[in-house]
Design a protein around this motif. Sequence first.
Motif, mmCIF file in Angstrom:
data_model
loop_
_atom_site.group_PDB
_atom_site.id
_atom_site.type_symbol
_atom_site.label_atom_id
_atom_site.label_comp_id
_atom_site.label_asym_id
_atom_site.label_seq_id
_atom_site.Cartn_x
_atom_site.Cartn_y
_atom_site.Cartn_z
ATOM 1 N N ASN A 71 0.420 -1.246 0.541
ATOM 2 C CA ASN A 71 0.159 0.220 -0.109
ATOM 3 C C ASN A 71 0.766 0.813 -0.116
ATOM 4 O OD1 ASN A 71 -2.091 -1.545 2.498
ATOM 5 N ND2 ASN A 71 -2.192 -1.712 0.054
ATOM 6 N N ALA A 72 1.871 1.072 0.473
ATOM 7 C CA ALA A 72 2.769 2.246 0.784
ATOM 8 C C ALA A 72 3.364 2.585 -0.668
ATOM 9 C CB ALA A 72 3.528 2.060 2.066
ATOM 10 N N GLY A 73 3.581 1.670 -1.274
ATOM 11 C CA GLY A 73 4.372 1.754 -2.348
ATOM 12 C C GLY A 73 3.672 2.438 -3.727
ATOM 13 N N LEU A 74 1.948 2.182 -2.888
ATOM 14 C CA LEU A 74 1.638 3.232 -4.584
ATOM 15 C C LEU A 74 0.926 3.973 -4.040
ATOM 16 C CD1 LEU A 74 -1.165 0.242 -4.769
ATOM 17 C CD2 LEU A 74 0.315 0.720 -6.623
ATOM 18 N N LEU A 75 0.719 4.518 -2.516
ATOM 19 C CA LEU A 75 0.991 5.830 -2.305
ATOM 20 C C LEU A 75 1.983 6.544 -2.094
ATOM 21 C CD1 LEU A 75 -1.174 4.981 1.365
ATOM 22 C CD2 LEU A 75 -2.210 5.684 -0.762
ATOM 23 N N GLU A 76 3.229 6.175 -2.336
ATOM 24 C CA GLU A 76 4.577 6.910 -2.825
ATOM 25 C C GLU A 76 3.810 7.182 -4.579
ATOM 26 O OE1 GLU A 76 7.477 5.223 -1.907
ATOM 27 O OE2 GLU A 76 7.275 5.643 0.225
ATOM 28 N N GLU A 77 3.587 6.618 -5.590
ATOM 29 C CA GLU A 77 3.134 6.951 -6.430
ATOM 30 C C GLU A 77 2.493 8.128 -6.490
ATOM 31 O OE1 GLU A 77 2.801 3.338 -9.189
ATOM 32 O OE2 GLU A 77 4.458 2.270 -7.942
ATOM 33 N N ILE A 78 1.532 7.418 -6.248
ATOM 34 C CA ILE A 78 0.564 8.665 -6.119
ATOM 35 C C ILE A 78 1.215 10.397 -5.732
ATOM 36 C CG2 ILE A 78 -2.035 9.392 -4.940
ATOM 37 C CD1 ILE A 78 -2.604 6.569 -4.814
ATOM 38 N N ASN A 79 1.243 10.260 -4.378
ATOM 39 C CA ASN A 79 1.958 11.587 -4.226
ATOM 40 C C ASN A 79 3.173 12.140 -4.864
ATOM 41 O OD1 ASN A 79 2.443 13.219 -1.773
ATOM 42 N ND2 ASN A 79 4.330 13.248 -1.988
ATOM 43 N N ALA A 80 3.519 11.451 -6.133
ATOM 44 C CA ALA A 80 4.598 11.632 -7.139
ATOM 45 C C ALA A 80 3.973 12.083 -7.805
ATOM 46 C CB ALA A 80 5.742 10.747 -7.109
ATOM 47 N N TRP A 81 2.881 11.313 -8.373
ATOM 48 C CA TRP A 81 1.918 11.731 -9.899
ATOM 49 C C TRP A 81 0.986 13.074 -9.507
ATOM 50 C CZ3 TRP A 81 -3.160 10.895 -9.769
ATOM 51 C CH2 TRP A 81 -3.846 10.770 -11.447
ATOM 52 N N LEU A 82 1.058 13.299 -8.487
ATOM 53 C CA LEU A 82 -0.235 14.185 -8.633
ATOM 54 C C LEU A 82 0.488 15.937 -8.681
ATOM 55 C CD1 LEU A 82 -1.457 13.804 -4.961
ATOM 56 C CD2 LEU A 82 -2.992 13.908 -7.164
ATOM 57 N N PRO A 83 1.549 16.466 -7.880
ATOM 58 C CA PRO A 83 1.955 17.562 -8.842
ATOM 59 C C PRO A 83 1.992 17.196 -10.568
ATOM 60 C CG PRO A 83 3.614 16.800 -7.401
ATOM 61 C CD PRO A 83 2.504 15.368 -7.921
ATOM 62 N N TRP A 84 1.984 16.376 -10.993
ATOM 63 C CA TRP A 84 1.918 16.080 -12.793
ATOM 64 C C TRP A 84 0.612 15.819 -13.188
ATOM 65 C CZ3 TRP A 84 -0.922 13.030 -15.532
ATOM 66 C CH2 TRP A 84 -0.795 13.179 -17.286
ATOM 67 N N PHE A 85 -0.015 15.863 -12.304
ATOM 68 C CA PHE A 85 -2.100 15.662 -12.704
ATOM 69 C C PHE A 85 -2.818 17.290 -12.258
ATOM 70 C CE2 PHE A 85 -6.176 16.236 -10.802
ATOM 71 C CZ PHE A 85 -6.298 14.924 -11.731
ATOM 72 N N ASN A 86 -1.805 17.455 -11.350
ATOM 73 C CA ASN A 86 -2.051 19.537 -10.812
ATOM 74 C C ASN A 86 -2.044 19.788 -11.949
ATOM 75 O OD1 ASN A 86 -4.024 18.224 -8.555
ATOM 76 N ND2 ASN A 86 -2.016 19.181 -6.728
ATOM 77 N N THR A 87 -0.563 20.153 -12.527
ATOM 78 C CA THR A 87 -0.046 20.989 -14.098
ATOM 79 C C THR A 87 -1.169 20.515 -15.093
ATOM 80 O OG1 THR A 87 1.418 21.056 -12.561
ATOM 81 C CG2 THR A 87 1.240 21.477 -14.895
#
Length: 208
Positions: A71-87
């Motif tokens: 779970n933690a690995g996927l949550l880290e992926e989400i956190n790294a992905w969100l700046p791109w998503f927001n941009t």
Amino acid sequence: MSEQSNRDELIELLVPIVEPLVERQGKVEQGLQEQEAVLVELAGQLETLLKKSKEPEPSPWNLYQGKPEENAGLLEEINAWLPWFNTTYGAGQSTNMIPPCWFRHPNVVAHLMGFYLSWKAANYGTASPNSDLVYWNLRYLPDVLDIVNAPVDKGGMAGCRREHRAPDRVDPVPESLNEQFTQWLDGTYLTTQNNDPNSLIPQSTARQ
């Protein structure tokens, strides 16, 4: 020498030979019985292992019974992905962005897990054009943004645009009625279903 004497002598000669054979046969039979007992025990253990192996393993995104490190690995992926998503999807509008305190909102975490995995499935692993990404853009994206933009008292993050606002916990999570549930399951549901499967269905539905 009489015939009886010959028999007696023959028996005397055979007894020392036969007795060890009989004793050895007894030991062999005992050993076979012990081996049979071991085989029965092994068969039982193997059956137990096969039953356990048939139980499906929780997926890495299973927040209920999944492994915390997965779970933690996927949550880290989400956190790294969100700046791109927001941009990319923000288009200068804060209501199109997901605030960085998303991980402090348990219900948002659960929604973002599926949201990110469906985006990942649409963007990785295939070279053939399909409509998965279009569906994600038109169907998943608006729904998740509606959830994120909901008021705090609705579980959303509308109050977190400037800074994190802790979710309001007005109504506590109801405790499970385990004893009452067991009584209903054993005394009402199973008994009624065994006697009349339609008994718990509304009459208007049962007649159809």
